[in-house]
Design an enzyme around this catalytic site. Structure first.
Site, PDB file in Angstrom:
ATOM      1  N   GLU A   1     -13.520   6.645  -8.458  1.00 55.42           N
ATOM      2  CA  GLU A   1     -12.609   6.946  -7.352  1.00 55.42           C
ATOM      3  C   GLU A   1     -11.735   8.138  -7.758  1.00 55.42           C
ATOM      4  O   GLU A   1     -11.342   8.257  -8.931  1.00 55.42           O
ATOM      5  CB  GLU A   1     -11.724   5.714  -7.108  1.00 55.42           C
ATOM      6  CG  GLU A   1     -10.578   5.900  -6.142  1.00 55.42           C
ATOM      7  CD  GLU A   1      -9.601   4.713  -6.176  1.00 55.42           C
ATOM      8  OE1 GLU A   1      -9.396   4.122  -7.259  1.00 55.42           O
ATOM      9  OE2 GLU A   1      -9.069   4.388  -5.101  1.00 55.42           O
TER      10      GLU A   1
ATOM     11  N   ASN B   1      -9.361   8.034   1.258  1.00 53.88           N
ATOM     12  CA  ASN B   1      -9.836   7.881  -0.115  1.00 53.88           C
ATOM     13  C   ASN B   1     -11.347   7.714   0.004  1.00 53.88           C
ATOM     14  O   ASN B   1     -11.819   6.629   0.328  1.00 53.88           O
ATOM     15  CB  ASN B   1      -9.169   6.639  -0.736  1.00 53.88           C
ATOM     16  CG  ASN B   1      -9.440   6.518  -2.214  1.00 53.88           C
ATOM     17  OD1 ASN B   1     -10.466   7.013  -2.707  1.00 53.88           O
ATOM     18  ND2 ASN B   1      -8.533   5.866  -2.940  1.00 53.88           N
TER      19      ASN B   1
ATOM     20  N   LYS C   1     -12.377   4.390   2.088  1.00 54.70           N
ATOM     21  CA  LYS C   1     -11.839   3.130   1.574  1.00 54.70           C
ATOM     22  C   LYS C   1     -11.199   2.296   2.689  1.00 54.70           C
ATOM     23  O   LYS C   1     -10.434   2.819   3.504  1.00 54.70           O
ATOM     24  CB  LYS C   1     -10.802   3.439   0.488  1.00 54.70           C
ATOM     25  CG  LYS C   1     -10.284   2.238  -0.296  1.00 54.70           C
ATOM     26  CD  LYS C   1      -9.421   2.743  -1.457  1.00 54.70           C
ATOM     27  CE  LYS C   1      -8.852   1.631  -2.298  1.00 54.70           C
ATOM     28  NZ  LYS C   1      -8.025   2.182  -3.421  1.00 54.70           N
TER      29      LYS C   1
ATOM     30  N   GLU D   1      -0.684   4.473  -2.342  1.00 58.32           N
ATOM     31  CA  GLU D   1      -1.914   4.741  -1.580  1.00 58.32           C
ATOM     32  C   GLU D   1      -1.689   4.549  -0.083  1.00 58.32           C
ATOM     33  O   GLU D   1      -2.300   5.260   0.730  1.00 58.32           O
ATOM     34  CB  GLU D   1      -3.056   3.836  -2.052  1.00 58.32           C
ATOM     35  CG  GLU D   1      -3.593   4.219  -3.420  1.00 58.32           C
ATOM     36  CD  GLU D   1      -4.918   3.557  -3.703  1.00 58.32           C
ATOM     37  OE1 GLU D   1      -4.967   2.760  -4.649  1.00 58.32           O
ATOM     38  OE2 GLU D   1      -5.899   3.820  -2.987  1.00 58.32           O
TER      39      GLU D   1
ATOM     40  N   CYS E   1     -12.531   0.694  -5.394  1.00 58.33           N
ATOM     41  CA  CYS E   1     -11.419   0.084  -6.087  1.00 58.33           C
ATOM     42  C   CYS E   1     -10.942  -1.250  -5.520  1.00 58.33           C
ATOM     43  O   CYS E   1     -11.588  -2.256  -5.721  1.00 58.33           O
ATOM     44  CB  CYS E   1     -10.272   1.071  -6.183  1.00 58.33           C
ATOM     45  SG  CYS E   1      -9.241   0.716  -7.600  1.00 58.33           S
TER      46      CYS E   1
ATOM     47  N   ASN F   1      -9.586   3.200  -9.931  1.00 60.44           N
ATOM     48  CA  ASN F   1      -8.444   3.621 -10.759  1.00 60.44           C
ATOM     49  C   ASN F   1      -7.503   2.406 -10.750  1.00 60.44           C
ATOM     50  O   ASN F   1      -6.847   2.151  -9.725  1.00 60.44           O
ATOM     51  CB  ASN F   1      -7.685   4.794 -10.133  1.00 60.44           C
ATOM     52  CG  ASN F   1      -8.402   6.126 -10.232  1.00 60.44           C
ATOM     53  OD1 ASN F   1      -7.794   7.156 -10.469  1.00 60.44           O
ATOM     54  ND2 ASN F   1      -9.693   6.159  -9.998  1.00 60.44           N
TER      55      ASN F   1
HETATM   56  N1  ING Z   1      -6.084   0.245  -7.546  1.00 61.09           N
HETATM   57  C1  ING Z   1      -5.826  -1.072  -7.843  1.00 61.09           C
HETATM   58  C2  ING Z   1      -7.014  -2.024  -7.687  1.00 61.09           C
HETATM   59  O1  ING Z   1      -7.141  -2.762  -6.730  1.00 61.09           O
HETATM   60  C3  ING Z   1      -4.265  -2.804  -8.070  1.00 61.09           C
HETATM   61  C4  ING Z   1      -4.600  -1.629  -7.218  1.00 61.09           C
HETATM   62  C5  ING Z   1      -3.926  -2.607  -9.390  1.00 61.09           C
HETATM   63  C6  ING Z   1      -4.389  -4.072  -7.548  1.00 61.09           C
HETATM   64  C7  ING Z   1      -3.661  -3.713 -10.208  1.00 61.09           C
HETATM   65  C8  ING Z   1      -4.141  -5.181  -8.352  1.00 61.09           C
HETATM   66  C9  ING Z   1      -3.762  -5.017  -9.686  1.00 61.09           C
HETATM   67  O2  ING Z   1      -7.788  -2.066  -8.648  1.00 61.09           O
HETATM   68  C10 ING Z   1      -6.697   0.819  -6.482  1.00 61.09           C
HETATM   69  N2  ING Z   1      -6.789   2.161  -6.533  1.00 61.09           N
HETATM   70  O3  ING Z   1      -7.099   0.174  -5.526  1.00 61.09           O
END
Ligand code: ING
Length: 319
Positions: free
Chosen positions: A47, A112, A129, A148, A174, A199
């Site tokens: 991503e 995204n 996304k 985001e 993601c 990410n």
């Molecule tokens: N990043 C994260 C993901 O779902 C996140 C957001 C981070 C959710 C940590 C939960 C815990 O992997 C993206 N870019 O969606």
């Protein structure tokens, strides 16, 4: 004749805010060449593979990060990536920030996005996304932002699949990988390989207790999605400490059995690959998870309509 695809997961280490597109593309080209040397047919990038994860910083204006978006793909800096892939006879998937052309009313849209490029250089699929995590305004209490929802719109295009690389290919991004519907929407379309870039910061500000479980949750959701839909799943990270934020690596290639068949061992630029037998999908799609025989869709949406079921207040009886 067994249908196999040699898939490479091209994990990226950190991309700094001041790294130019040309510098990043040079890293991607190097990973493409590693993929070619490994005999890959398809190389999957993460991503937002062209830039740093810019939603970690708040800007007053929503267009404050527009320099990190692409208005065309290929564009001036990415044409060399398309050219090299075609020269090597490789296909690839790449995630990036998409800024659309202005609508008739002059409005633009930010997504995204991930595209799927076949070995002849043609863009055969595009996914925007669906599940946009984080928040949409500055939250100073956080050690870093996850904006985001400020910088990307939720796509309404849903989950689709494309005939490519001799099989049925789907894409997700993601946070999508954490939602079971993501896999089932494509499973119902016969998907055989799902490509997922991510990410993922290790620190989850709303509940830091999850920090230590990030790696477990990452593989848990993708392995379950693969097994329950009889599909290959390729999870590709941008990992390492990027602009001071530690992000999860652990890129992997998962078989329809749910087994991890290839796993990155670093937090930097690293290519892992596996020869994926697409016919293995039928071992699950035609048996345990034969949807036509065993699945009960008529039951699934009747939340609370069964006698004696206590429906919590937050779960309404959807129309
Ligand atoms: N990043 C994260 C993901 O779902 C996140 C957001 C981070 C959710 C940590 C939960 C815990 O992997 C993206 N870019 O969606």
């Amino acid at each position: 004749m067994t249908r196999t695809v040699n898939i490479g997961a091209a994990q990226l280490g950190p991309i700094s805010a001041d790294e130019t597109r040309d510098q990043v593309v040079a890293r991607l080209v190097d990973l493409l060449r590693q993929g070619a040397a490994a005999g890959c047919d398809l190389v999957v990038f993460p991503e937002l593979a062209l830039t740093t994860f810019f939603p970690r910083w708040f800007t007053e204006e929503v267009d404050g990060h527009d320099a990190y978006y692409e208005t065309s793909m290929p564009g001036p800096s990415t044409q060399v990536l398309f050219d090299e892939a075609k020269r090597l006879g490789l296909g690839f998937a790449i995630g990036y920030a998409e800024l659309t052309e202005p609508d008739d009313d002059g409005s633009v849209h930010r997504y995204n996005t991930t595209i799927l490029v076949e070995r002849d250089g043609s863009v055969v699929g595009r996914y925007r996304k669906s599940h946009i995590p984080g928040h949409d305004n500055d939250e100073p209490w956080r050690p870093f932002q996850h904006l985001e929802r400020r910088y990307f719109e939720e796509s309404d295009e849903g989950f689709n699949v494309w005939g490519a690389f001799g099989g049925v290919v789907g894409m997700a991004t993601c946070n999508d990988r954490r939602w079971p519907e993501t896999y089932r929407e494509m499973g119902l379309q016969g998907v055989e390989m799902i490509l997922i870039g991510y990410n993922t910061p290790i620190h989850y500000a709303p509940d830091p207790g999850q920090n230590a479980l990030q790696g477990f949750h990452n593989h848990l959701c993708m392995q379950a999605g693969a097994y329950q839909n009889g599909t290959w799943v390729v999870g590709v990270a941008k990992g390492g400490i990027e602009e001071g934020v530690e992000s999860l690596a652990q890129s992997c290639i998962i078989a329809p059995s749910g087994q991890i068949v290839a796993l990155a061992v670093s937090t930097g630029d690293e290519l892992i690959s596996a020869v994926c037998d697409l016919d293995w999908c039928a071992n699950y799609k035609d048996t345990l998870f034969n949807f036509a025989t065993y699945r009960r869709p008529e039951l699934y949406q009747r939340i609370g309509s069964q006698k004696g079921v206590i429906v919590p207040d937050h779960v309404s009886n959807q129309p």
